[in-house]
Design a protein around this motif. Sequence first.
Motif, PDB file in Angstrom:
ATOM      1  N   ASN A  64      -0.886   8.559  -1.717  1.00  0.00           N
ATOM      2  CA  ASN A  64      -1.695   7.540  -2.373  1.00  0.00           C
ATOM      3  C   ASN A  64      -2.596   8.167  -3.431  1.00  0.00           C
ATOM      4  O   ASN A  64      -2.750   7.640  -4.539  1.00  0.00           O
ATOM      5  CB  ASN A  64      -2.544   6.803  -1.335  1.00  0.00           C
ATOM      6  N   ALA A  91      -1.745   1.176  -2.021  1.00  0.00           N
ATOM      7  CA  ALA A  91      -2.992   1.797  -1.561  1.00  0.00           C
ATOM      8  C   ALA A  91      -3.478   1.124  -0.283  1.00  0.00           C
ATOM      9  O   ALA A  91      -3.929   1.796   0.661  1.00  0.00           O
ATOM     10  CB  ALA A  91      -4.055   1.714  -2.652  1.00  0.00           C
ATOM     11  N   SER A  94      -0.918   2.139   2.577  1.00  0.00           N
ATOM     12  CA  SER A  94      -1.027   3.548   2.979  1.00  0.00           C
ATOM     13  C   SER A  94      -2.357   3.829   3.665  1.00  0.00           C
ATOM     14  O   SER A  94      -2.410   4.599   4.635  1.00  0.00           O
ATOM     15  CB  SER A  94      -0.846   4.467   1.770  1.00  0.00           C
ATOM     16  N   SER A 137     -10.013   8.391  -3.784  1.00  0.00           N
ATOM     17  CA  SER A 137      -8.959   7.433  -4.157  1.00  0.00           C
ATOM     18  C   SER A 137      -9.578   6.066  -4.442  1.00  0.00           C
ATOM     19  O   SER A 137      -9.183   5.375  -5.389  1.00  0.00           O
ATOM     20  CB  SER A 137      -7.931   7.319  -3.030  1.00  0.00           C
TER      21      SER A 137
END
Length: 386
Positions: A64, A91, A94, A137
């Motif tokens: 990701n 995203a 995951s 992230s």
Amino acid sequence: MLQLRYVTEEQLAGFDQYQYSAVDTNPLSVYVMQHLWNRIVKIVPLWIAPNLLTFSGFLLLLINYFVLSFYDWDYTASGSQLIPNWVWWFAALSTFSAYALDSIDGKHARRTQSSSPLGELFDHGLDSWATSLFTISWFSVCASPGGSPGLSEHTMFLFLSIVLLNFMLSHWEKYNTGVLFLPWGYDLSQVTLVTGYLLTAIVGVEIWYKPLVFGYYVTTVSLTLIIACSVFLSLPQTFYNIYTAYQRKTLKQDSLYEALLPLVSPALLFSLLTVWVALSPCNILIKQPRLFLFMVGVAFSSVACRVIVCQMSNTRSESFHYLLFPLALVVFAAVTGLLGRLEESVFMAFTALTTMAHVHYGVCVGRQLSQHLNIHIFSMKKRAQE
């Protein structure tokens, strides 16, 4: 790969005596998520090793992170709506999958009677790295280089530092009490991340760039909340648990110096990183925000893993992590102008070497404990006696 014996004989003996002890009082976890995990773990085949679940979750986070890095290397794509919508769906999937796998690995280990100190170390060691991957992230959703309405580079660094220091507090608490008091923020943060990615996929990134009540943006509110939770929830709870252990005479450490020792390296690490961010002649954080934050996460994980090993083996924490010495040299050379135009290149080389050294440490420690405990890391079979 050259295998070094990072774990001492004293620590190996400590692992032989180790017993896992944890307390989870989070209502979201106890009354909601645990019921879900109890159902999910039943579908996992009994032949699958618990560490394989742990590692699979970590790999999903890495994938990701790399996908988001490809579409949004400098944290500017979200505001320009240049990230494909499928990325946000991936995203969410995951992140939830990694959250689920991290939550059921221990249950699966107990279910298959394969619990071991290696499994806990593997889990918490990867968690120390995964914590930064979750955070950096998420920044692709709400980053805004230059400032409001999204997170600026310096705000992202502050945000990540607070999250990582909260992780360290939990394991420092266990180093002193022998009990891991699972933080309330973990389950809440995971549910928030998954929900946030889903909202972004359904509504669009513009939802994060509109003011809420009184003109405050979601990013400002989230940073305020995480600081407030750290100051008014995490810290007081940690000190209370340590004080309770002191009152019951169950503290692991017999002096204030020994009790505070695990915090020395993390404090120096973030002090050096803050100096570099503040005084960098080339504004290294502005130039390479994603890579710098990645390096912060790797360096922190390297420090945290040593603390976790000492905590689990009931041995004395190291005073200074070896990484601090080359980092101090690089920071000194950078902020004094000795590196000149080479600062960015040296930073990239330092990041690559730090990452390789940390991976090497993890592989060697895993192999060493695997041999000592006579178990395979990714298999339910016992190792052949040598």
